[in-house]
Design an enzyme around this catalytic site. Structure first.
Site, PDB file in Angstrom:
ATOM      1  N   ASP A  19       0.865  -1.174   0.000  1.00 52.85           N
ATOM      2  CA  ASP A  19       0.000   0.000   0.000  1.00 52.85           C
ATOM      3  C   ASP A  19       0.906   1.230   0.000  1.00 52.85           C
ATOM      4  O   ASP A  19       1.892   1.285   0.735  1.00 52.85           O
ATOM      5  CB  ASP A  19      -0.881  -0.004   1.249  1.00 52.85           C
ATOM      6  CG  ASP A  19      -1.854   1.162   1.264  1.00 52.85           C
ATOM      7  OD1 ASP A  19      -2.897   1.052   0.602  1.00 52.85           O
ATOM      8  OD2 ASP A  19      -1.562   2.172   1.932  1.00 52.85           O
ATOM      9  N   ASN A  27      -3.331  12.596  -5.029  1.00 58.89           N
ATOM     10  CA  ASN A  27      -4.567  12.687  -5.811  1.00 58.89           C
ATOM     11  C   ASN A  27      -5.353  13.952  -5.480  1.00 58.89           C
ATOM     12  O   ASN A  27      -5.877  14.618  -6.366  1.00 58.89           O
ATOM     13  CB  ASN A  27      -5.455  11.462  -5.551  1.00 58.89           C
ATOM     14  CG  ASN A  27      -5.317  10.408  -6.617  1.00 58.89           C
ATOM     15  OD1 ASN A  27      -4.664  10.595  -7.634  1.00 58.89           O
ATOM     16  ND2 ASN A  27      -5.928   9.270  -6.376  1.00 58.89           N
ATOM     17  N   ASP A  36      -2.407   8.656 -11.365  1.00 59.12           N
ATOM     18  CA  ASP A  36      -2.293   7.560 -12.333  1.00 59.12           C
ATOM     19  C   ASP A  36      -0.873   7.431 -12.862  1.00 59.12           C
ATOM     20  O   ASP A  36      -0.355   6.321 -13.041  1.00 59.12           O
ATOM     21  CB  ASP A  36      -3.259   7.764 -13.497  1.00 59.12           C
ATOM     22  CG  ASP A  36      -4.715   7.573 -13.100  1.00 59.12           C
ATOM     23  OD1 ASP A  36      -4.974   7.002 -12.005  1.00 59.12           O
ATOM     24  OD2 ASP A  36      -5.595   7.991 -13.874  1.00 59.12           O
ATOM     25  N   ASP A  62      -4.368   2.305  -4.592  1.00 57.10           N
ATOM     26  CA  ASP A  62      -2.907   2.349  -4.455  1.00 57.10           C
ATOM     27  C   ASP A  62      -2.361   1.054  -3.865  1.00 57.10           C
ATOM     28  O   ASP A  62      -1.333   1.045  -3.203  1.00 57.10           O
ATOM     29  CB  ASP A  62      -2.494   3.551  -3.603  1.00 57.10           C
ATOM     30  CG  ASP A  62      -3.026   3.476  -2.179  1.00 57.10           C
ATOM     31  OD1 ASP A  62      -3.964   2.691  -1.931  1.00 57.10           O
ATOM     32  OD2 ASP A  62      -2.501   4.187  -1.312  1.00 57.10           O
TER      33      ASP A  62
END
Length: 170
Positions: A19, A27, A36, A62
């Site tokens: 993670d 983001n 992305d 993620d």
């Protein structure tokens, strides 16, 4: 397939749940296109860290999963090998990224579980790895727990300010 290979060969494998720490911040502040772009670069680095035959997959968001096949037949040696791979991944993902003109750095938290002889389903292994991740993920410090033969695990921690790796036994 990795579980069947482990059963056939008698070798231990490892499942790593990864993670990305504080990914939501990127983001939220830079937009989903930048997120992305980071995810693509992380996937590339993970692929470069692994051997041919090992599997790298993005679960969503993620989160990534890696199936590492054919470690040692000895569970303690396999745990040490998984620990080394975890250190390699920590180092690779923690290196700075260049995202459309922006320099960005992120760290991973990694949960690891070992498997052999088709004793558990892939879902059970994933739950075990994510459970270990939950135990050691304080939010800002990356940790990689690795199971030893007697069920204990080692925790790799990357010191946020220095980048040094220390090992704690839990």
């Amino acid at each position: 397939q990795a579980l069947a290979i482990s059963k056939r060969s008698g070798r231990v494998g490892a499942l790593q749940f990864i993670d990305l720490d504080n990914f939501k911040t990127l983001n939220d502040t830079q937009g989903h296109d930048m997120g992305d772009l980071l995810l693509k670069q992380v996937a590339q680095r993970l692929t470069e860290c692994m051997r041919q035959g090992d599997t790298v997959a993005r679960l969503g968001g993620d989160e990534f999963v890696i199936m590492i096949e054919e470690l040692s037949e000895n569970r303690e040696e396999a745990a040490a090998q998984a620990e080394l791979i975890g250190e390699k991944i920590l180092g690779a993902i923690s290196m700075p990224y260049r995202l459309a003109g922006l320099d960005y750095q992120i760290t991973p938290s990694i949960g690891v579980t070992l498997y052999t002889d088709h004793q558990q389903s892939t879902d059970d292994l994933l739950k075990q790895a994510t459970g270990q991740f939950e135990l050691v993920s304080p939010g800002y410090v990356s940790g990689t727990p690795v199971f030893t033969a007697d069920g204990r695990f080692l925790l790799l921690r990357r010191a946020p300010s220095v980048g040094a790796v220390s090992t704690l036994e839990l």
